[in-house]
Design a protein around this motif. Structure first.
Motif, PDB file in Angstrom:
ATOM      1  N   GLY A  84      -7.748  -1.647   8.117  1.00 62.23           N
ATOM      2  CA  GLY A  84      -7.415  -0.295   7.657  1.00 62.23           C
ATOM      3  C   GLY A  84      -5.991   0.140   7.943  1.00 62.23           C
ATOM      4  O   GLY A  84      -5.679   1.325   7.852  1.00 62.23           O
ATOM      5  N   ALA A  85      -5.109  -0.797   8.296  1.00 63.11           N
ATOM      6  CA  ALA A  85      -3.719  -0.443   8.604  1.00 63.11           C
ATOM      7  C   ALA A  85      -2.864  -0.352   7.346  1.00 63.11           C
ATOM      8  O   ALA A  85      -1.840   0.337   7.336  1.00 63.11           O
ATOM      9  CB  ALA A  85      -3.121  -1.463   9.571  1.00 63.11           C
ATOM     10  N   ASP A  86      -3.260  -1.061   6.300  1.00 66.07           N
ATOM     11  CA  ASP A  86      -2.533  -1.065   5.039  1.00 66.07           C
ATOM     12  C   ASP A  86      -3.421  -0.501   3.931  1.00 66.07           C
ATOM     13  O   ASP A  86      -4.644  -0.416   4.075  1.00 66.07           O
ATOM     14  CB  ASP A  86      -2.113  -2.496   4.666  1.00 66.07           C
ATOM     15  N   THR A  87      -2.792  -0.144   2.828  1.00 62.25           N
ATOM     16  CA  THR A  87      -3.547   0.381   1.696  1.00 62.25           C
ATOM     17  C   THR A  87      -4.524  -0.667   1.164  1.00 62.25           C
ATOM     18  O   THR A  87      -4.216  -1.856   1.133  1.00 62.25           O
ATOM     19  CB  THR A  87      -2.588   0.817   0.576  1.00 62.25           C
ATOM     20  N   ASN A  88      -5.695  -0.210   0.751  1.00 60.96           N
ATOM     21  CA  ASN A  88      -6.725  -1.112   0.240  1.00 60.96           C
ATOM     22  C   ASN A  88      -6.218  -1.887  -0.983  1.00 60.96           C
ATOM     23  O   ASN A  88      -5.743  -1.285  -1.953  1.00 60.96           O
ATOM     24  CB  ASN A  88      -7.964  -0.305  -0.142  1.00 60.96           C
ATOM     25  N   PRO A  89      -6.302  -3.221  -0.972  1.00 61.97           N
ATOM     26  CA  PRO A  89      -5.755  -4.018  -2.079  1.00 61.97           C
ATOM     27  C   PRO A  89      -6.476  -3.799  -3.413  1.00 61.97           C
ATOM     28  O   PRO A  89      -5.842  -3.867  -4.474  1.00 61.97           O
ATOM     29  CB  PRO A  89      -5.921  -5.456  -1.586  1.00 61.97           C
TER      30      PRO A  89
END
Length: 302
Positions: A84-89
Motif C-alpha cells: 500500500g505504499a504506491d498507487t494500485n497498479p
C-alpha cells in the motif's frame, strides 16, 4: 526488519460501507448534473474508476482525440502492491487504457521515486507492467538533466523549481495518488503527490506545507483520482515501520478539485492537520480549490 515486525505491518483491518459517510454530501446533485466529487466503495480499483468517471462526465470530458496525457501515480517506494505504499497498479493501468480509448495520442507515466533504484520501484510496484500492457509509456523521473527550471507564479516559498517536462509539455494531467498517513505532512494524497514532479525535495522540506501548495501552482491537474483501496493509517509513508497499520478501505475518490479531494481523504483517515501543516487551507486561500465540502455537490456510490 525481523520477520515478526514485517508480519505486524501486514495486518489489515476491514471497514464497512459506512466509511464513505464520513464525507458529507454537501449540496444536492441534480439529475444529469456532474458532481464536484465522487466517492466510491467497491472491490476492484479499476471498476471503481469506471463508475466514478461515468458520474463525472466520462473520460471524454477530460481527454480529447490527439491529446497527450500525463498520469502521475505515487511510485515512491520499492515495494509490492500489497504494502500500500504506491498507487494500485490496476487503477493506473485502467486510467491509461481509458485515456487511450478516449483518443489520447500518448499516455506518459512517471514518478520521481524516493528510493533511488527507480527501475526496481517501477517493476516491484507492478505499475510498469500495468502501464505497458495498457499501451502507455513509462519514463524516468530520476534524471536531473531532463528537468527544466520554471518560475512559479504566486508561490510563497518555492518561487522557482526544476520541474519534470512531462508536467509541462502534456495536454492533460491526471493525478493518481495513494492515500496514506505521512510522518511529516500527517497525510499524503493528491496535493503532496506533486512532490514527485519537482527535483529538489530537500528544498521543499524546509517549508513543507507551503511547498506542497507551491508545487501545485506550477500546473493544477485536470483530474484527481485517489486510490484508497489499501490505506496506511499509521506508520506511513514507506510501510516499513513495525508501527505501520493498513486498513482495507476498498474506496476511490475523484474530483477536478485537488483541495476538495484531499479534504475528503483527510476525513476518511479521521486525521487533522495542525495549523503549521495545513496545506489544504493554504491551497484554498491561494485559489487551488475548495476545502469546504458542505458547498460542494458530492456523489457517494456504495
Amino acid at each position: 526488519m525481523f520477520r515478526r515486525d514485517f508480519l505486524k505491518g501486514l495486518i489489515f483491518t476491514a471497514v464497512t460501507a459506512g466509511l464513505l459517510e464520513r464525507i458529507p454530501l454537501g449540496a444536492a446533485v441534480k439529475k444529469g448534473e456532474a458532481p464536484d466529487l465522487v466517492a466510491v466503495k467497491g472491490k476492484s480499483p479499476g471498476d471503481m474508476f469506471d463508475l466514478a468517471i461515468a458520474e463525472i462526465g466520462g473520460m471524454g470530458a477530460f481527454v480529447r482525440k490527439g491529446q497527450s496525457v500525463l498520469v502521475k501515480p505515487n511510485i515512491g517506494w520499492k515495494t509490492p502492491p500489497q504494502d500500500g505504499a504506491d498507487t494500485n497498479p490496476e487503477l493506473v493501468g485502467r486510467i491509461v487504457k481509458r485515456a487511450l480509448e478516449a483518443g489520447a495520442s500518448k499516455v506518459i507515466v512517471f514518478d520521481h521515486t524516493c528510493d533511488k533504484d527507480w527501475v526496481s520501484c517501477y517493476k516491484l510496484s507492478g505499475i510498469r507492467d500495468a502501464v505497458e500492457k495498457a499501451g502507455g509509456v513509462m519514463v524516468t523521473g530520476n534524471n536531473l538533466d531532463e528537468y527544466r527550471k520554471v518560475k512559479i507564479k504566486n508561490a510563497k516559498f518555492m518561487t522557482e523549481a526544476l520541474v519534470h517536462p512531462a508536467l509541462l509539455d502534456t495536454d492533460v494531467v491526471i493525478n493518481v495518488p495513494v492515500l496514506k498517513n505521512h510522518g511529516g505532512a500527517v497525510m499524503t494524497c493528491a496535493m503532496k503527490n506533486y512532490m514527485g514532479v519537482v527535483w529538489d525535495r530537500r528544498l521543499m522540506h524546509k517549508s513543507l506545507a507551503q511547498s506542497i501548495v507551491d508545487s501545485v501552482l506550477i500546473r493544477k491537474p485536470d483530474l484527481n483520482v485517489v486510490d484508497a483501496s489499501l490505506v496506511m493509517t499509521s506508520g506511513g509513508p514507506t510501510g516499513r515501520s513495525p508501527k505501520t497499520r493498513r486498513v482495507r478501505m476498498d474506496s476511490l475518490l475523484m474530483s477536478r478539485d485537488i483541495v476538495a479531494v484531499d479534504t475528503a481523504a483527510l476525513k476518511m483517515l479521521r486525521l487533522t492537520l495542525p495549523s503549521e501543516k495545513d496545506y489544504l487551507t493554504m491551497g484554498a486561500e491561494q485559489g487551488l480549490g475548495n476545502c469546504d465540502l458542505a458547498k460542494l455537490k458530492i456523489k457517494r456510490i456504495v
